[in-house]
Structures are given as C-alpha cells and as structure tokens.
Design a protein around this motif. Structure first.
Motif, PDB file in Angstrom:
ATOM      1  N   GLU A 210      -5.184 -30.595 -30.454  1.00  0.00           N
ATOM      2  CA  GLU A 210      -5.717 -29.622 -31.412  1.00  0.00           C
ATOM      3  C   GLU A 210      -7.166 -29.898 -31.798  1.00  0.00           C
ATOM      4  N   ASP A 211      -7.724 -31.029 -31.340  1.00  0.00           N
ATOM      5  CA  ASP A 211      -9.101 -31.394 -31.698  1.00  0.00           C
ATOM      6  C   ASP A 211     -10.147 -30.808 -30.743  1.00  0.00           C
ATOM      7  N   LEU A 212      -9.708 -30.287 -29.597  1.00  0.00           N
ATOM      8  CA  LEU A 212     -10.652 -29.757 -28.608  1.00  0.00           C
ATOM      9  C   LEU A 212     -10.943 -28.279 -28.846  1.00  0.00           C
ATOM     10  N   SER A 213     -12.154 -27.865 -28.542  1.00  0.00           N
ATOM     11  CA  SER A 213     -12.536 -26.462 -28.690  1.00  0.00           C
ATOM     12  C   SER A 213     -12.027 -25.639 -27.498  1.00  0.00           C
ATOM     13  N   VAL A 214     -12.089 -24.334 -27.651  1.00  0.00           N
ATOM     14  CA  VAL A 214     -11.695 -23.423 -26.568  1.00  0.00           C
ATOM     15  C   VAL A 214     -12.561 -23.675 -25.333  1.00  0.00           C
ATOM     16  N   ILE A 215     -13.858 -23.821 -25.536  1.00  0.00           N
ATOM     17  CA  ILE A 215     -14.788 -24.052 -24.422  1.00  0.00           C
ATOM     18  C   ILE A 215     -14.451 -25.351 -23.698  1.00  0.00           C
ATOM     19  N   GLN A 216     -14.101 -26.381 -24.426  1.00  0.00           N
ATOM     20  CA  GLN A 216     -13.750 -27.659 -23.797  1.00  0.00           C
ATOM     21  C   GLN A 216     -12.509 -27.509 -22.923  1.00  0.00           C
ATOM     22  N   TYR A 217     -11.551 -26.722 -23.373  1.00  0.00           N
ATOM     23  CA  TYR A 217     -10.364 -26.485 -22.531  1.00  0.00           C
ATOM     24  C   TYR A 217     -10.736 -25.692 -21.275  1.00  0.00           C
ATOM     25  N   CYS A 218     -11.681 -24.792 -21.404  1.00  0.00           N
ATOM     26  CA  CYS A 218     -12.157 -24.046 -20.227  1.00  0.00           C
ATOM     27  C   CYS A 218     -12.795 -24.990 -19.213  1.00  0.00           C
ATOM     28  N   HIS A 219     -13.583 -25.944 -19.687  1.00  0.00           N
ATOM     29  CA  HIS A 219     -14.225 -26.921 -18.799  1.00  0.00           C
ATOM     30  C   HIS A 219     -13.174 -27.775 -18.078  1.00  0.00           C
ATOM     31  N   ILE A 220     -12.169 -28.211 -18.821  1.00  0.00           N
ATOM     32  CA  ILE A 220     -11.106 -29.034 -18.223  1.00  0.00           C
ATOM     33  C   ILE A 220     -10.331 -28.221 -17.191  1.00  0.00           C
ATOM     34  N   ALA A 221     -10.035 -26.958 -17.513  1.00  0.00           N
ATOM     35  CA  ALA A 221      -9.306 -26.096 -16.577  1.00  0.00           C
ATOM     36  C   ALA A 221     -10.108 -25.893 -15.299  1.00  0.00           C
ATOM     37  N   HIS A 222     -11.429 -25.784 -15.424  1.00  0.00           N
ATOM     38  CA  HIS A 222     -12.285 -25.612 -14.242  1.00  0.00           C
ATOM     39  C   HIS A 222     -12.244 -26.861 -13.357  1.00  0.00           C
ATOM     40  N   ILE A 223     -12.291 -28.032 -13.960  1.00  0.00           N
ATOM     41  CA  ILE A 223     -12.199 -29.290 -13.202  1.00  0.00           C
ATOM     42  C   ILE A 223     -10.846 -29.382 -12.508  1.00  0.00           C
ATOM     43  N   PHE A 224      -9.817 -28.970 -13.219  1.00  0.00           N
ATOM     44  CA  PHE A 224      -8.463 -28.977 -12.653  1.00  0.00           C
ATOM     45  C   PHE A 224      -8.380 -28.027 -11.455  1.00  0.00           C
ATOM     46  N   TYR A 225      -9.023 -26.863 -11.576  1.00  0.00           N
ATOM     47  CA  TYR A 225      -9.067 -25.888 -10.483  1.00  0.00           C
ATOM     48  C   TYR A 225      -9.764 -26.495  -9.250  1.00  0.00           C
ATOM     49  N   LEU A 226     -10.887 -27.146  -9.468  1.00  0.00           N
ATOM     50  CA  LEU A 226     -11.636 -27.775  -8.356  1.00  0.00           C
ATOM     51  C   LEU A 226     -10.796 -28.857  -7.689  1.00  0.00           C
ATOM     52  N   TYR A 227     -10.116 -29.641  -8.510  1.00  0.00           N
ATOM     53  CA  TYR A 227      -9.262 -30.722  -7.987  1.00  0.00           C
ATOM     54  C   TYR A 227      -8.140 -30.139  -7.128  1.00  0.00           C
TER      55      TYR A 227
END
Length: 270
Positions: A249-266
């Motif tokens: 709950e401490d992460l922003s929406v944008i931070q989750y978008c960045h993580i999802a993008h890294i996950f997509y690349l992986y």
C-alpha cells in the motif's frame, strides 16, 4: 410524492436487481450525466425505466443492454419503447467496439449497475476505452471509495491502482438505500469514469499489471521483498528507487506501472 411506483415488480435475485425509485435522485442523475440529443447513449440494466424514460425525452434513440426478459416485458408497454434499440444479452459478452463502429460515434454509457457485477463490468470495459467518451454509474459506496483511494490508506489496493491507471474518476453524490426497491443493505455512489486519453499503462498489457498487483496485495502484510523479489530483481527495485522493505500500500500507481513493465520485459525474454 417523490417515488416511482410500479404495479408489479418481479425481482430476480441472480441479477442483483435493486430498482431505482426516487424521482429526486433520478433528476439528480440526469443533471449529472447531462445528456445531449447528439450523444450515442447506452444504458446497462435499465430495470423498469427510471432513467430510461427521462433520457428518452432528450434523445431519439437509446441503446439498452438488458439480460432479464421480464424487464423487457415491462418496457414494451411504455410509450418511448419505439426509441429503444435493445440487446437482450449478458453485458459481459457485449461488443461495445462493434456498436461504436456501427453508430459511427463514441459512446456514453450509464446505468444503475447491479452490485454483484459492477467491478467486473467496469474492468471489462477497459478494453473498449478507445470507443467510450464516459461512463456514469451507480455503484456501492465502498467500491467508489476503493476506486479513488490513495497510497497509504486502508482502502488502497489492486482496484485503486487499475482504475486510476485507466480512468479519470469523478465522484458525483451518495445515494441512500431507501432510493431503491428492494432496499439494499449498503449505501451507493453515483460517479463518472472518463477513459484516459493516454493510460498510465497500455491496455494490451493490463494482465501484467493485474498479476503484479495480485502478487503484491494477496497478503498486504508482506513487504515487497517477500512478495515480488522472486519475479523482479532486487537491483531493478533499486534502479526504480523503490525500497524493497515497503508494504504494497506504500507504492504509488506509477511505481506499480514501472514494476509491471519490468515484469513484461522479463516475461518476453523467457
């Protein structure tokens, strides 16, 4: 008298029907939607026409999506029935893209949504965002609060992140349980959802965002180190400036978008 009265009501519990009956609330909703005669309006779950009738005073044609044939039986008797284009089907299988193309116009969607499908439906509609101007819905108040919840709050979670990625959210007003028949056990909120012209995360990659947020929030007590490090490298978190000892709950929406993008690349490298 401020209630709409129907001689016979047939409620089907499996469709989660709570028919709107308060005339003051109906007027408030119409003012909030502010429909134009040029709009291509689509009503989901018209019930017994509380919103349908006043909308039909403004427009010459109204599209309805309604699964319950008993409801359509009532509407057939109304004077405005000739203005309706009715699709008697489950809205979760309805192709809004096709309708928009046929009508040669983007759509404005509205409705008093059954509580049991509201979240599922709104998430389903994300993929049709390029064909929708706005959506004006009655939903459970708690759901509306989850939509707009900010990082750090108890209400903030998967739904907050996904909704804020794809929609600009405008809360309209709260509606008491007595405005409906049968009376629900919860309060409601009427709101407007406007698809973002440029979403914070691509529509066609939403499954990666859903998976990341699912893994993060399945156990809210877990820190990121324990919920995500098995799929996202620690160094990547450092590069993104994200502390792996934070809770989801401490992460922003944008931070989750960045993580999802890294996950997509992986995933696409594997």
């Amino acid at each position: 008298m401020h209630t709409l009265v129907y001689k016979k009501l047939y409620y089907n519990k499996k469709f989660g029907q709570n028919f709107l009956k308060d005339k003051k609330i109906v007027k408030k909703i119409i003012n909030f939607i502010n429909p134009s005669c040029l709009d291509i309006l689509v009503e989901i779950g018209p019930g017994l026409g509380a919103l349908t009738e006043p909308i039909c005073r403004i427009v010459d044609n109204l599209v309805l999506v309604e699964i319950d044939k008993n409801v359509l039986y009532f509407l057939e008797k109304e004077k405005y029935f000739h203005k309706l284009l009715i699709f008697n089907q489950d809205v979760m299988s309805f192709n809004f893209e096709k309708l928009s193309i046929i009508k040669k116009s983007m759509l404005r969607i509205f409705g008093n949504l059954p509580y049991n499908i509201s979240v599922k439906l709104i998430l389903y509609l994300i993929k049709f965002s390029n064909y929708i101007i706005d959506m004006n819905f009655m939903v459970q108040k708690e759901v509306a609060n989850r939509f707009i919840a900010q990082p750090g709050s108890k209400m903030y979670g998967r739904l907050s992140i996904i909704m804020q990625c794809y929609y600009d959210i405008k809360l309209g007003f709260d509606v008491g349980a007595n405005a409906f028949s049968p009376t629900p056990k919860v309060q409601s909120t009427f709101l407007q959802l406007i698809p973002k012209k440029i979403p914070l995360y691509p529509y066609n990659k939403i499954n990666f965002l859903k998976e990341i947020t699912f893994l993060s929030f399945t156990n809210r007590r877990k820190i990121l180190k324990n919920s995500l490090l098995h799929i996202v490298n620690k160094k990547i978190f450092l590069n993104l400036g994200i502390d792996i000892y934070l809770r989801p709950e401490d992460l922003s929406v944008i931070q989750y978008c960045h993580i999802a993008h890294i996950f997509y690349l992986y995933k696409n490298k594997c």
